[in-house]
Write a protein that holds these residues in place. Structure first.
Motif, mmCIF file in Angstrom:
data_model
loop_
_atom_site.group_PDB
_atom_site.id
_atom_site.type_symbol
_atom_site.label_atom_id
_atom_site.label_comp_id
_atom_site.label_asym_id
_atom_site.label_seq_id
_atom_site.Cartn_x
_atom_site.Cartn_y
_atom_site.Cartn_z
ATOM 1 N N GLY A 53 0.926 -1.450 0.072
ATOM 2 C CA GLY A 53 -0.005 -0.017 0.050
ATOM 3 C C GLY A 53 0.884 1.176 -0.195
ATOM 4 N N ILE A 54 0.138 2.444 -0.326
ATOM 5 C CA ILE A 54 0.760 3.627 -0.183
ATOM 6 C C ILE A 54 0.627 4.189 1.332
ATOM 7 N N ILE A 55 1.493 4.562 2.124
ATOM 8 C CA ILE A 55 1.783 4.869 3.391
ATOM 9 C C ILE A 55 1.875 6.487 3.484
ATOM 10 N N LEU A 56 0.840 7.044 3.956
ATOM 11 C CA LEU A 56 1.045 8.761 4.261
ATOM 12 C C LEU A 56 1.405 8.926 5.724
ATOM 13 N N GLU B 187 8.510 0.563 11.938
ATOM 14 C CA GLU B 187 9.113 -0.675 11.069
ATOM 15 C C GLU B 187 8.124 -1.759 11.154
ATOM 16 N N ARG B 188 7.831 -1.951 12.473
ATOM 17 C CA ARG B 188 6.938 -3.218 12.766
ATOM 18 C C ARG B 188 5.689 -3.184 12.090
ATOM 19 N N HIS B 189 5.225 -2.050 12.135
ATOM 20 C CA HIS B 189 3.923 -1.731 11.507
ATOM 21 C C HIS B 189 3.957 -1.813 10.055
ATOM 22 N N VAL B 190 4.847 -1.367 9.450
ATOM 23 C CA VAL B 190 5.052 -1.384 7.972
ATOM 24 C C VAL B 190 4.944 -2.987 7.568
ATOM 25 N N ASP B 191 6.007 -3.746 8.252
ATOM 26 C CA ASP B 191 6.150 -5.188 8.020
ATOM 27 C C ASP B 191 4.946 -6.015 8.088
ATOM 28 N N SER B 192 3.978 -5.641 8.982
ATOM 29 C CA SER B 192 2.570 -6.237 9.336
ATOM 30 C C SER B 192 1.683 -6.106 8.257
ATOM 31 N N LEU B 193 1.764 -5.102 7.409
ATOM 32 C CA LEU B 193 0.712 -4.451 6.530
ATOM 33 C C LEU B 193 0.593 -5.817 5.456
ATOM 34 N N THR B 194 -0.670 -6.184 5.281
ATOM 35 C CA THR B 194 -0.952 -7.077 4.126
ATOM 36 C C THR B 194 -2.255 -6.696 3.410
ATOM 37 N N ALA B 195 -2.045 -6.676 2.123
ATOM 38 C CA ALA B 195 -3.198 -6.045 1.237
ATOM 39 C C ALA B 195 -3.596 -7.450 0.535
ATOM 40 N N THR C 180 4.593 -4.162 -9.025
ATOM 41 C CA THR C 180 5.940 -3.081 -9.404
ATOM 42 C C THR C 180 5.348 -2.094 -10.419
ATOM 43 N N ARG C 181 4.778 -2.415 -11.528
ATOM 44 C CA ARG C 181 4.301 -1.655 -12.641
ATOM 45 C C ARG C 181 3.335 -0.532 -11.900
ATOM 46 N N GLN C 182 2.470 -0.907 -11.317
ATOM 47 C CA GLN C 182 1.471 0.130 -10.444
ATOM 48 C C GLN C 182 2.231 1.118 -9.775
ATOM 49 N N LEU C 183 3.427 0.663 -8.948
ATOM 50 C CA LEU C 183 4.198 1.622 -8.196
ATOM 51 C C LEU C 183 4.877 2.385 -8.920
ATOM 52 N N ARG C 184 5.421 1.958 -10.226
ATOM 53 C CA ARG C 184 6.307 2.674 -11.229
ATOM 54 C C ARG C 184 5.294 3.834 -11.632
ATOM 55 N N GLU C 185 3.941 3.629 -12.104
ATOM 56 C CA GLU C 185 3.119 4.479 -12.390
ATOM 57 C C GLU C 185 2.855 5.584 -11.344
ATOM 58 N N ILE C 186 2.900 5.168 -10.100
ATOM 59 C CA ILE C 186 2.459 6.117 -9.081
ATOM 60 C C ILE C 186 3.628 7.089 -8.846
#
Length: 207
Positions: A85-88, A177-185, A191-197
């Motif tokens: 995900g995209i984290i703000l 860091e623990r919170h980011v590692d725990s994220l599951t979508a 990778t293509r979507q992330l490059r577009e963003i």
């Protein structure tokens, strides 16, 4: 010039300086206070920036993004591009007890002499929620439908977070860091979507 004239000029000058002091002293004190808050906030954002730059398994990291969309100016303290995900991130460098109120948040500090005082400030949850809505609308306007993951990070280890259930996670820096590692979508970003963003962010933001 006689001594009497010199004395009168000196008195008038003193009166002028006193009036000048009364006029600008309060403004100067307020300017110093706001400048100190900004410097303290900038230091907190630098701490978080250094921390995020060392995270693993992150596709991209941005700091201090600024832009304007739909006649609204907005700023993102930190943005993480990950496959989950995209984290703000909204950063606060505040110490003392932090509690939430109906119309905002409050910082409660105790001086060395034991005197307690309070300072109200705008809810960072409301701030990051506004950022989320504008950012997602900007992405959608460019053909990218995404849902961001907002959170608030307190960089000062002396922050005592005594909050109720909030709309988004509120963390200490060492928990990030623990919170980011725990994220599951359910459907991870490719990778293509992330490059577009990433391309759109580079085109749309000052950073």
């Amino acid at each position: 010039m006689s001594s009497v004239t010199v004395g009168l000029v000196f008195i008038v000058l003193l009166q002028f300086l006193y009036i000048l002091y009364l006029t600008y002293a309060e403004q100067y004190v307020e300017w110093r206070r706001l400048r100190k808050i900004k410097q303290f906030g900038d230091y907190g954002e630098k701490l978080v920036s250094d921390y995020l730059d060392n995270l693993e398994d992150v596709f991209g990291v941005y700091h201090g993004l600024q832009s304007r969309f739909d006649r609204k100016t907005f700023e993102i303290d930190h943005l993480l591009l990950t496959h989950q995900g995209i984290i703000l991130i909204e950063t606060k460098n505040i110490r003392g007890k932090i509690v939430s109120k109906r119309d905002g948040w409050c910082q409660i500090k105790t001086s060395e002499k034991g005197k307690s005082y309070e300072r109200d400030f705008k809810s960072p949850i409301a701030q990051v929620d506004r950022t989320k809505k504008i950012f997602e609308a900007m992405m959608l306007d460019n053909g990218l439908k995404i849902e961001t993951l907002p959170l608030v990070v307190f960089s000062n280890h002396d922050a005592d977070l005594q909050l109720g259930k909030e709309r988004y996670p509120v963390l200490h820096l060492h928990e990030l860091e623990r919170h980011v590692d725990s994220l599951t979508a359910q459907v991870p970003l490719s990778t293509r979507q992330l490059r577009e963003i990433q391309k759109l962010i580079d085109q749309s933001f000052n950073h």
